[in-house]
Scaffold this motif. Structure first.
Motif, short mmCIF file in Angstrom:
data_model
loop_
_atom_site.label_atom_id
_atom_site.label_comp_id
_atom_site.label_asym_id
_atom_site.label_seq_id
_atom_site.Cartn_x
_atom_site.Cartn_y
_atom_site.Cartn_z
N HIS A 286 -11.51 0.89 20.66
CA HIS A 286 -11.71 -0.36 20.03
C HIS A 286 -11.43 -0.13 18.49
O HIS A 286 -11.57 0.66 17.91
N GLN A 287 -10.67 -1.24 18.19
CA GLN A 287 -10.43 -1.14 16.77
C GLN A 287 -10.34 -2.87 16.21
O GLN A 287 -9.94 -3.86 17.00
N ASN A 288 -10.60 -3.06 15.21
CA ASN A 288 -10.57 -4.42 14.41
C ASN A 288 -9.39 -4.27 13.29
O ASN A 288 -8.12 -3.92 13.68
N ALA A 289 -9.78 -4.24 12.03
CA ALA A 289 -8.74 -4.30 11.19
C ALA A 289 -8.77 -2.74 10.27
O ALA A 289 -7.94 -2.66 9.41
N GLU A 290 -9.81 -1.93 10.69
CA GLU A 290 -9.94 -0.82 9.67
C GLU A 290 -8.96 0.12 9.89
O GLU A 290 -8.44 0.48 8.73
N LYS A 291 -8.44 0.57 11.10
CA LYS A 291 -7.32 1.42 10.96
C LYS A 291 -6.00 0.96 10.16
O LYS A 291 -5.36 1.69 9.65
N LEU A 292 -5.78 -0.49 10.43
CA LEU A 292 -4.40 -1.01 9.63
C LEU A 292 -4.61 -0.90 8.24
O LEU A 292 -3.83 -0.55 7.61
N THR A 293 -5.96 -1.19 7.80
CA THR A 293 -6.30 -1.18 6.44
C THR A 293 -6.03 0.34 5.85
O THR A 293 -5.41 0.46 4.73
N VAL A 294 -6.41 1.27 6.45
CA VAL A 294 -6.24 2.48 5.73
C VAL A 294 -4.72 2.84 5.83
O VAL A 294 -4.07 3.64 4.90
N ALA A 295 -3.95 2.40 7.03
CA ALA A 295 -2.56 2.52 6.97
C ALA A 295 -1.79 2.11 5.94
O ALA A 295 -0.95 2.56 5.42
N PHE A 296 -2.34 0.94 5.74
CA PHE A 296 -1.67 0.23 4.58
C PHE A 296 -2.04 0.56 3.16
O PHE A 296 -1.04 0.49 2.31
N LEU A 297 -3.22 0.97 3.03
CA LEU A 297 -3.60 1.53 1.81
C LEU A 297 -2.60 2.88 1.46
O LEU A 297 -2.36 3.03 0.33
N ASP A 298 -2.50 3.75 2.43
CA ASP A 298 -1.80 4.79 2.25
C ASP A 298 -0.22 4.36 1.96
O ASP A 298 0.40 5.14 1.10
N TYR A 299 0.16 3.32 2.78
CA TYR A 299 1.73 2.89 2.57
C TYR A 299 1.91 2.23 1.20
O TYR A 299 2.80 2.55 0.50
N VAL A 300 0.78 1.43 0.79
CA VAL A 300 0.71 0.90 -0.77
C VAL A 300 0.80 2.07 -1.74
O VAL A 300 1.59 1.99 -2.81
N SER A 301 0.11 2.98 -1.62
CA SER A 301 0.22 4.18 -2.44
C SER A 301 1.49 4.87 -2.49
O SER A 301 2.00 5.18 -3.68
N GLN A 302 2.04 5.00 -1.42
CA GLN A 302 3.60 5.75 -1.32
C GLN A 302 4.49 4.57 -2.04
O GLN A 302 5.46 5.19 -2.84
N VAL A 303 4.32 3.32 -1.75
CA VAL A 303 5.35 2.58 -2.50
C VAL A 303 5.26 2.64 -3.96
O VAL A 303 5.90 2.55 -4.75
N ALA A 304 3.76 2.74 -4.32
CA ALA A 304 3.46 2.71 -6.06
C ALA A 304 3.93 4.05 -6.49
O ALA A 304 4.67 3.97 -7.69
N LEU A 305 4.18 5.06 -5.65
CA LEU A 305 4.74 6.44 -6.23
C LEU A 305 6.10 6.54 -6.13
O LEU A 305 6.71 7.03 -6.91
#
Length: 883
Positions: A286-305
């Protein structure tokens, strides 16, 4: 049965998913199952699906192939594929390095008769077949025919995702596609359980009789696309782009005698065999938005880098709307600004590395400021969580992210509060300076004004912005990045919410509950809006309506249907000191909206909560209604004394704000006419007329003037009750009262209330009786012992005090404008007039004709009975779609 009714929507989804997974698990013996993630990506998925990513020219992921394989192995996979967008380069590269890997790809296909794009996973093709499939993907029917002919198994990926909000597919699109595909991705690790379970319910319902009916309806021979048109099978895939969650959602493939066959055959060949036979079952959780939030947070971090300026010409000339390009311009500048700040970019790098399991060095912690060390500790905790392979990795990640954000907010707003204290806002934003500030809102169109602006020009500001931002860069930008990822994850998951709502109604299952969150900046304050909202809350609570109110306050206690968030920052509003500005944690509000399962918003104030309502509307793709309580143009004219140009600026800001909502509730016919007229141009269908009601305590009381006011009972009493402020017209009372006394010498004026004009009014009118602010339970007696209520406001959109007075049998005289004009019936339960002179005349005439008093009092209570709480609230519930 009673227990099932008590389940929340998310609990119901989780329960249904678990039943489905248990059923699937029992299909095949466990020892004969390969575990594979049939949907994952690495660095060769270099063009993002989202338009914003393409405008900014950023990659979809920077994840190395071998790192992805290691993550898949860590998470239990023993067969492997990589499904990048429209290419299988990673599969070929890994095969050349000696890896046993099943060729895979996620093709972006078009359904030409609907002009709709979908994603199709394909496996086991050759490089030559890949070239052909890429040519055919512009027509999904030709694509599927070719795949079947060459025994290339395909899967329709995330069937309910990847559609444009303004171009949702009709129901018959899914009926037709149900004939074209035989394998469906029912569990996608980047979608929530709601979407996944809707897919499962839909596919399960495709029984042979329905398939035959649809074949006749669309004149399609399903055998041209499916090896067995009646056999519909399920798959799962993580859809992971960063690797952390790769393999946590996937597919078990059934191969009889697996252990023996693995001795002589590669796992990739066995996997392809099972997929072709559709001998497979999905797995996941089961999942809501939690997994996607972590995934996007890492993605946004990589974009920033890794971000590089795409250039203004690309932003301007790329496909997309003006809004898309403005958003891209803002986001681009955020990333470029983050890269300029060493502390912020160091935080971003540490965060990304922690998600990959790399702990920050102890030396880095020693170099940090003490206030930043709790953030460092949470980052180190996340790295440890990854290395330990915790079962609750998603929950632990999200808790650490929340803790980091809360600490960042604590640092940020403690510094902001100190800076606000130094700003002296009441002086800098005084009425005589508001004109200049509003002019500065209009950015010049002359490019030289930006290039050649002088130091003097930069200093000629209400306050020095650069100086204000000094020291806020790290906590501000880090908080923005955290919030941005939560926004993006919610936006991606719920972008098609209207479609999901319609789809759930079509299949008759998993319909999202209807529940509204009502946001307001004021609730326990001493003003009419707050009083009205308290009455609405009592009605919501008494009837247990599907609405919760939310306010930010450090003083109010939570209650049933009343949520109170503590303020991160609180300061007095310049020009409106009685109403503090309170700012809550937007991330807390964001998560609360999801956890409480709201699906629509109502908002009552144009301040901080108004902006947060628009944020939630955009993030969660929900309907939002606005309840207009205040005429801000009148306030700007009467209190701020703005010139016509700045009044027009205020009007344009309000027009942009109100038009962002799906519907607007107004309290009088004048305001509805103005909002739908040529100045505001709101759609008449979206502007709804509503009203307030007053509490049952407001009834005629058997009291005397002597007991309540200390005034002789035979003395006529005129009453005013309300806020003492300029916009309420209270400074007209001295002239009106003195003119009335020239005709009725013994009349007494009683004033109940307080506000910024209190001292000025007392100086002008010392002969009046002042009661200051009264509690609501004291007001009925005051109304009941007065002879006439005078209401000199042209500002009030409704005028609850007018209805309170009428309910207590007290006739009212008011100006012919807005709310009072709609409530008062002229010369029956009061008077509506155009000027102060007319007000004087009707007051005098009424006081001189005592024979009218009983008739007017009776008519007053009759008119008040027209404003019934049940009727008004029922209409409101119906109009907002809750009923």
């Amino acid at each position: 049965m009673e227990t099932e009714k008590l389940r929340s929507f998310q609990e119901e989804l989780k329960f249904g998913l678990q039943i489905f997974l248990n059923e699937q698990k029992d299909k095949y013996p466990h020892d004969d199952l390969l575990r594979i993630d049939l949907h994952c990506h690495d660095y060769n998925s270099d063009e993002p699906d989202e338009l914003l990513g393409r405008i900014l020219n950023v990659s979809e992921t920077w994840l190395p192939s071998e790192r992805l394989i290691r993550e898949l192995q860590t998470n239990g996979c023993n067969a492997f594929t990589i499904t990048n967008h429209n290419n299988a380069r990673s599969c070929y590269e890994l095969r050349d390095k000696g890896f046993d890997i099943l060729t895979g790809c996620e093709f972006s296909c078009m359904v030409p008769d609907y002009d709709i794009g979908i994603h199709v996973l394909a496996y086991g093709f050759s490089p030559e077949q890949e070239v052909r499939l890429n040519k055919l993907r512009r027509n999904v029917y030709l694509f599927q025919e070719y795949a079947l002919k060459h025994d290339i198994p395909t899967v329709w990926a995330h069937p309910l995702y990847h559609y444009q909000v303004k171009k949702m597919p009709p129901v018959d699109f899914f009926r037709k596609m149900g004939l074209v595909f035989e394998r469906f991705e029912v569990l996608n690790g980047q979608r929530n359980t709601w979407q996944n379970m809707l897919v499962k319910e839909w596919i399960t319902a495709l029984i042979p009789d329905l398939i035959d009916d649809f074949s006749k309806e669309f004149d399609i021979d399903s055998s041209a696309y499916c090896s067995d048109k009646y056999k519909k099978s399920f798959t799962g895939g993580s859809d992971s782009h960063i690797g952390i969650f790769a393999g946590l959602t996937g597919t078990y493939l059934y191969i009889p005698g697996l252990k023996e066959r693995l001795k002589n055959e590669p796992a990739s060949a066995l996997a392809l065999e099972a997929i072709r036979k559709a001998d497979m079952i999905p797995y996941g959780s089961h999942q809501n938005a939690e997994k996607l939030t972590v995934a996007f947070l890492d993605y946004v971090s990589q974009v920033a880098l890794n971000y590089k300026d795409p250039g203004l010409m690309r932003l301007l000339l790329h496909r997309g709307t003006a809004s898309d390009k403005i958003l891209a311009f803002i986001v681009s500048n955020i990333f470029l600004e983050v890269q300029r700040h060493k502390v912020t970019i160091s935080f971003v790098r540490l965060f990304h590395e922690s998600l990959m399991g790399k702990s920050p060095s102890f030396l880095k912690k020693l170099a940090l400021k003490p206030s930043y060390k709790p953030i460092f500790d949470e980052i180190a905790k996340m790295a440890k969580t990854h290395r330990n392979g915790s079962q609750g990795i998603i929950e632990e990640y999200n808790q650490s992210i929340y803790n980091i954000n809360e600490k960042l907010n604590e640092i940020l707003f403690s510094r902001i509060n100190k800076k606000i204290e130094k700003l002296d806002l009441n002086n800098k934003l005084s009425p005589d300076k508001i004109e200049d500030l509003l002019v500065k809102f209009d950015l010049p169109s002359d490019i030289r004004s930006y290039v050649n602006s002088s130091e003097a020009d930069r200093k000629d500001l209400t306050f020095n912005l650069a100086e204000f931002l000094d020291g806020l860069s790290f906590p501000f930008f880090a908080s923005v990045l955290v919030l941005l990822t939560h926004y993006i994850s919610a936006k991606v998951l719920f972008n098609t919410r209207p479609f999901l709502k319609e789809f759930s109604q079509h299949i008759g299952n998993y319909e999202h509950p209807r529940r509204a969150l009502w946001l307001t900046d004021t609730f326990g304050d001493k003003n009419g809006v707050s009083t009205a909202l308290q009455s609405i809350h009592r009605k919501i609570k008494d009837d247990n309506l599907p609405v919760d109110m939310l306010v930010c306050s450090s003083q109010i206690e939570p209650d049933e249907h009343l949520i109170v968030l503590p303020p991160l920052c609180e300061f007095s509003a310049p020009l409106y000191n009685d109403q503090p500005v309170r700012i809550p944690s937007l991330l807390t509000l964001h998560q609360l909206f999801q956890e409480k399962e709201y699906d629509r918003i109502i908002c009552s104030t144009e301040g901080v909560m108004g902006l947060m309502a628009l944020y939630l509307k955009s993030a969660y793709s929900v309907e939002a209604s606005f309840f207009v309580h205040t005429d801000w143009v009148m306030f700007a004219r009467k209190v701020l004394n703005l010139n016509v140009h700045n009044l027009n600026r205020i009007r344009r800001i309000l027009r942009a704000f109100y038009s962002s909502f799906d519907r607007v509730f107004v309290l009088n016919s004048d305001q509805r006419k103005w909002l739908t007229g040529h100045e505001m141009k709101l759609n008449p269908q979206t502007v709804k007329l509503t009203a307030h009601w007053i509490d049952d305590i407001f009834t005629p009381q058997c009291v005397t003037k002597k007991d309540i006011l200390g005034i002789e009972n035979d003395l006529p009493v005129i009453l005013y009750a309300g806020r003492l402020s300029i916009e309420k017209g209270v400074m007209e009372l001295p002239e009106i009262y003195r003119n009335v006394r020239e005709i009725c010498a013994n009349v007494q004026l009683v004033i109940a209330g307080q506000g910024p004009a209190a001292d000025a009014l007392k100086n002008e009118l010392p002969e009046a009786v002042y009661l200051n602010w009264l509690e609501r339970n004291q007001l009925p007696a005051i109304y009941s012992c007065a002879d006439l209520f005078v209401f000199p406001s042209r500002f009030d959109t409704f005028g609850c005090v007018v209805l309170e007075a009428l309910s207590c049998g007290l006739p009212v005289v008011a100006y012919k404008t807005k709310g009072p004009k709609d409530i008062i019936i002229h010369e029956r339960n009061g008077y509506i007039v155009n000027t102060a002179k007319e007000m004087t005349e009707v007051i005098s005439s009424y006081l001189q004709n005592p024979d009218l008093h009983a008739l007017f009092r009776k008519a007053a209570t009759e008119r008040a009975n027209d404003y019934r709480a049940d009727d008004i609230m029922n209409d409101l519930i119906k109009e907002t779609g809750l009923g």
